[in-house]
Design a protein around this motif. Structure first.
Motif, PDB file in Angstrom:
ATOM      1  N   THR A 139      -3.240 103.823  18.561  1.00  0.00           N
ATOM      2  CA  THR A 139      -1.784 103.983  18.577  1.00  0.00           C
ATOM      3  C   THR A 139      -1.192 103.341  17.332  1.00  0.00           C
ATOM      4  O   THR A 139      -1.439 102.167  17.054  1.00  0.00           O
ATOM      5  CB  THR A 139      -1.166 103.337  19.831  1.00  0.00           C
ATOM      6  N   HIS A 154       6.768 108.616  22.139  1.00  0.00           N
ATOM      7  CA  HIS A 154       7.001 107.203  22.448  1.00  0.00           C
ATOM      8  C   HIS A 154       8.015 106.611  21.471  1.00  0.00           C
ATOM      9  O   HIS A 154       7.937 106.856  20.260  1.00  0.00           O
ATOM     10  CB  HIS A 154       5.685 106.412  22.370  1.00  0.00           C
ATOM     11  N   THR A 182       4.094 105.894  17.954  1.00  0.00           N
ATOM     12  CA  THR A 182       5.325 105.406  18.575  1.00  0.00           C
ATOM     13  C   THR A 182       6.292 104.993  17.472  1.00  0.00           C
ATOM     14  O   THR A 182       5.908 104.291  16.530  1.00  0.00           O
ATOM     15  CB  THR A 182       5.051 104.234  19.542  1.00  0.00           C
ATOM     16  N   SER A 239       2.209 102.249  15.371  1.00  0.00           N
ATOM     17  CA  SER A 239       3.618 101.938  15.575  1.00  0.00           C
ATOM     18  C   SER A 239       4.346 101.951  14.238  1.00  0.00           C
ATOM     19  O   SER A 239       4.017 101.179  13.330  1.00  0.00           O
ATOM     20  CB  SER A 239       3.762 100.553  16.226  1.00  0.00           C
TER      21      SER A 239
END
Length: 248
Positions: A98, A150, A125, A100
């Motif tokens: 993931t 997200h 995200t 960010s």
């Protein structure tokens, strides 16, 4: 989201963009090393970090990790436009991680997404950084308008009272991270500001992480001057946390 989450800085340096940048930690750290934080450059050793492997052939960034991108810059910085497509491709090649992406330049997100973005990638995200109400009202609507799986909001450093109710009510924001100003910063964080956001997050069942009080924290009319470790300890002791079971 954890303090020891790995970071990936494909480029370094930034231009101060709004009020929250006044006491930027990157500028402070660069100054201690005799560098100028406004000098922007593509990093040599970190640029392709998600694809790097150790001697055993394993990725250095492990599967399942949460990677904070451009902590020493801004992912949507104009000067990084020539490098961003290559970074998007690396992100695409690691669907098991993931990434960010935090920015103050929310108005640049939509026009700088990859061609095959569609309604968003599962492993990305987005977050906007909002230091006061004016910046929240400027950036969060842009965040909400982006097709993404997200989204979260960073109130760091929080230098003014903010009301997030109407934004949290959309159900799009998964997490709110809040901290006061540290390093060379002297703008205080007020306890009631934190409490307000905490209660709003509880109202909409949004994850809330109170990361630190900052150097100066005002509670019950008293100003507390806290060291870095104390800032984290006091935030934890406040009880104003709404972490989810799968929180990183």
């Amino acid at each position: 989201m954890k303090r020891n989450d790995p970071s990936w800085n494909p480029w370094h340096g930034c231009h101060k963009y709004s009020e929250g940048c006044k006491n930027c930690f990157m500028y402070f750290l660069d100054k201690t090393r005799g560098r100028d934080g406004s000098q922007i450059y593509k990093t040599k050793t970190d640029f392709n970090l998600p694809l790097k492997k150790d001697r055993q052939g394993n990725y250095k960034i492990k599967s399942g990790e949460f990677v904070r991108v451009c902590m020493s810059s801004d992912f949507f910085l104009e000067e990084a436009d020539p490098w961003r497509d290559e970074v998007w491709e690396m992100i695409k090649q690691r669907p098991d991680v993931t990434f960010s992406l935090l920015t103050k330049r929310a108005e640049r997100i939509k026009n700088n997404l990859p061609a095959d973005w569609n309604d968003g990638w599962d492993n990305v995200t987005f977050a906007v950084s909002c230091e006061n109400q004016a910046r929240a009202d400027e950036r969060i609507p842009l965040l909400l308008d982006i097709p993404a799986k997200h989204k979260w909001v960073s109130l760091k450093p929080m230098i003014g009272e903010i009301d997030l109710d109407k934004y949290l009510s959309t159900g799009q924001i998964e997490t709110v991270l809040l901290s006061g100003e540290n390093y060379e910063g002297d703008r205080p964080l007020h306890h009631e500001w934190v409490e307000k956001i905490y209660k709003q997050c509880l109202k909409y069942d949004v994850e809330f992480i109170f990361g630190g009080t900052g150097n100066y924290y005002i509670k019950d009319g008293k100003t507390y001057h806290l060291g870095y470790k104390e800032q984290i300890e006091q935030a934890l002791k406040s009880g104003m946390q709404n972490r989810k079971e799968n929180s990183r």
